[in-house]
Motif scaffolding. Structure first.
Motif, short mmCIF file in Angstrom:
data_model
loop_
_atom_site.label_atom_id
_atom_site.label_comp_id
_atom_site.label_asym_id
_atom_site.label_seq_id
_atom_site.Cartn_x
_atom_site.Cartn_y
_atom_site.Cartn_z
N ASN A 192 0.82 -1.21 0.00
CA ASN A 192 0.00 0.00 0.00
C ASN A 192 0.86 1.26 0.00
O ASN A 192 1.97 1.24 0.53
N ARG A 193 0.35 2.32 -0.58
CA ARG A 193 1.11 3.55 -0.74
C ARG A 193 0.96 4.44 0.49
O ARG A 193 -0.14 4.60 1.04
N ALA A 194 2.06 5.05 0.89
CA ALA A 194 2.06 5.92 2.07
C ALA A 194 1.04 7.06 1.98
O ALA A 194 0.36 7.36 2.97
N PRO A 195 0.89 7.74 0.82
CA PRO A 195 -0.10 8.83 0.76
C PRO A 195 -1.52 8.36 1.06
O PRO A 195 -2.29 9.10 1.69
N ASP A 196 -1.88 7.17 0.61
CA ASP A 196 -3.22 6.65 0.90
C ASP A 196 -3.38 6.38 2.39
O ASP A 196 -4.43 6.68 2.97
N LEU A 197 -2.36 5.80 2.99
CA LEU A 197 -2.44 5.50 4.43
C LEU A 197 -2.48 6.79 5.24
O LEU A 197 -3.19 6.88 6.25
N ASP A 198 -1.72 7.79 4.80
CA ASP A 198 -1.76 9.09 5.48
C ASP A 198 -3.16 9.71 5.39
O ASP A 198 -3.64 10.32 6.35
N ALA A 199 -3.80 9.56 4.23
CA ALA A 199 -5.15 10.10 4.06
C ALA A 199 -6.15 9.41 4.97
O ALA A 199 -7.05 10.05 5.52
N LEU A 200 -5.97 8.11 5.14
CA LEU A 200 -6.86 7.37 6.04
C LEU A 200 -6.66 7.81 7.48
O LEU A 200 -7.63 7.98 8.24
N ARG A 201 -5.42 8.00 7.86
CA ARG A 201 -5.14 8.49 9.23
C ARG A 201 -5.71 9.90 9.42
O ARG A 201 -6.26 10.21 10.48
N ALA A 202 -5.57 10.73 8.39
CA ALA A 202 -6.08 12.09 8.49
C ALA A 202 -7.60 12.10 8.64
O ALA A 202 -8.17 13.04 9.21
N ALA A 203 -8.24 11.05 8.15
CA ALA A 203 -9.69 10.92 8.30
C ALA A 203 -10.08 10.37 9.67
O ALA A 203 -11.26 10.17 9.94
N GLY A 204 -9.07 10.13 10.51
CA GLY A 204 -9.33 9.67 11.86
C GLY A 204 -9.37 8.17 12.06
O GLY A 204 -9.80 7.69 13.11
N LEU A 205 -8.89 7.42 11.05
CA LEU A 205 -8.94 5.97 11.14
C LEU A 205 -7.65 5.41 11.73
O LEU A 205 -6.56 5.96 11.54
N ASP A 206 -7.79 4.29 12.41
CA ASP A 206 -6.64 3.57 12.98
C ASP A 206 -6.11 2.62 11.92
O ASP A 206 -6.84 1.74 11.45
N VAL A 207 -4.86 2.81 11.51
CA VAL A 207 -4.26 2.00 10.44
C VAL A 207 -3.12 1.17 11.01
O VAL A 207 -2.17 1.70 11.58
N LEU A 208 -3.23 -0.14 10.88
CA LEU A 208 -2.18 -1.07 11.30
C LEU A 208 -1.37 -1.45 10.07
O LEU A 208 -1.92 -2.04 9.14
N VAL A 209 -0.10 -1.09 10.06
CA VAL A 209 0.75 -1.35 8.90
C VAL A 209 1.75 -2.45 9.23
O VAL A 209 2.53 -2.31 10.17
N THR A 210 1.71 -3.53 8.47
CA THR A 210 2.64 -4.63 8.69
C THR A 210 3.90 -4.44 7.86
O THR A 210 3.88 -3.82 6.81
N GLU A 211 4.99 -5.03 8.36
CA GLU A 211 6.24 -5.11 7.60
C GLU A 211 6.66 -6.57 7.59
O GLU A 211 6.85 -7.17 8.65
N ILE A 212 6.77 -7.14 6.42
CA ILE A 212 7.05 -8.57 6.31
C ILE A 212 8.14 -8.78 5.27
O ILE A 212 7.89 -8.68 4.06
N ARG A 213 9.34 -9.09 5.74
CA ARG A 213 10.48 -9.31 4.86
C ARG A 213 10.97 -10.75 4.87
O ARG A 213 11.81 -11.13 4.07
N ASN A 214 10.46 -11.56 5.81
CA ASN A 214 10.87 -12.96 5.89
C ASN A 214 9.79 -13.76 6.59
O ASN A 214 8.80 -13.20 7.09
N LEU A 215 9.97 -15.07 6.64
CA LEU A 215 8.94 -15.95 7.17
C LEU A 215 8.70 -15.72 8.66
O LEU A 215 7.55 -15.67 9.11
N ALA A 216 9.77 -15.58 9.44
CA ALA A 216 9.61 -15.37 10.87
C ALA A 216 8.83 -14.09 11.14
O ALA A 216 7.95 -14.05 12.03
N GLN A 217 9.13 -13.06 10.40
CA GLN A 217 8.42 -11.79 10.56
C GLN A 217 6.95 -11.96 10.18
O GLN A 217 6.06 -11.38 10.81
N ALA A 218 6.68 -12.76 9.17
CA ALA A 218 5.30 -13.00 8.75
C ALA A 218 4.49 -13.63 9.87
O ALA A 218 3.36 -13.21 10.17
N PHE A 219 5.05 -14.65 10.51
CA PHE A 219 4.32 -15.30 11.60
C PHE A 219 4.06 -14.32 12.74
O PHE A 219 2.96 -14.30 13.32
N GLY A 220 5.04 -13.51 13.08
CA GLY A 220 4.86 -12.54 14.15
C GLY A 220 3.81 -11.49 13.81
O GLY A 220 2.97 -11.13 14.65
N GLU A 221 3.84 -11.00 12.58
CA GLU A 221 2.87 -9.99 12.17
C GLU A 221 1.46 -10.57 12.06
O GLU A 221 0.47 -9.89 12.36
#
Length: 246
Positions: free
Chosen positions: A70-99
């Motif tokens: 997802n693009r940062a400007p879209d997520l910023d717009a959602l936050r500006a609208a007052g929404l709670d946005v959970l952004v995941t970061e997944i670069r490997n399998l272990a991180q995927a399970f944790g997220e």
């Protein structure tokens, strides 16, 4: 109280849909294809161009996103609208399970789902499909783009015995001219069907004389329930490319 969730990530949509109470997902993207029945969830556009107004109108308690999809400007717009946005970061399998655990907790899933245990078990003590082989892994064509460093898909392939020739590249998804890909002399080319839909007629012909493994993009790039069967599915495709159908 049920959490109202909009998911802008297809793999997270699937994870929530099969784990959370019915009706949790109130909005999903046009690319959210699994599971087949997403109930009354409203389609809110693509992962790269969500309809911010449509998402806001659904009054979600939480919006699920990913820093890569997802693009940062879209997520910023959602936050500006007052929404709670959970952004995941997944670069490997272990991180995927944790997220995935973090996402499911945030979505009100009370207990760890069985598919998550099955996915971790499937990847534990996994043996490669055969002798390690060097490979290039295109993810786009016109221009050619390949997996570079620190990618989830690259980590899965590494666990299956595939050595990505561009794993040390400074970019995560470098653009590499086709003649350079050929000059790198890979033993294998891995062609997923997403984000670019490589097929038997579109992709292998660009790498004459090199075995081509056509693999399921969902099993290579999605982090969710598909991880439980991904080792078997991917290993079968890799083995077939190198040794011929069994």
């Amino acid at each position: 109280m049920r959490v109202r969730v909009v998911s802008l990530v297809p793999s997270l949509t699937e994870a929530v849909a099969v784990s959370a109470p019915p009706g949790t997902l109130v909005g999903v993207t046009d690319w959210c294809s699994h599971p087949a029945d997403l109930g009354d969830a409203v389609r809110v556009g693509g992962t790269k161009n969500p309809d911010v107004a449509a998402v806001t109108a659904l009054r979600p308690d939480l919006v699920l996103a990913n820093e890569e999809e997802n693009r940062a400007p879209d997520l910023d717009a959602l936050r500006a609208a007052g929404l709670d946005v959970l952004v995941t970061e997944i670069r490997n399998l272990a991180q995927a399970f944790g997220e995935l655990e973090r996402v499911l907790r945030a979505c009100g899933v009370p207990d760890r789902p069985g598919w998550l245990d099955a996915a971790e078990a499937a990847w534990t003590g996994l043996r490669p499909y055969g002798p390690p082989r060097t490979a290039v892994v295109p993810v786009w064509r016109r221009p050619w783009m390949v997996l570079g460093r620190d990618t989830f898909a690259g980590d899965l392939l590494h666990r299956l015995g595939v050595r990505n020739l561009y794993a040390g590249h400074p970019e995560r998804y470098p653009r590499v001219p086709l003649d350079e890909l050929g000059a790198a002399a890979p033993e294998l080319v891995v062609l997923p069907d997403e984000p670019y839909r490589f097929t038997r007629e579109d992709g292998p012909e660009a790498f004459p004389g090199i075995p081509a493994a056509l693999v399921s993009g969902r099993h290579l790039t999605w982090y969710g329930p598909s991880l439980a069967e991904a080792p078997r599915v991917l290993r079968a495709a890799l083995r077939s490319a190198v040794r011929g159908p069994s």
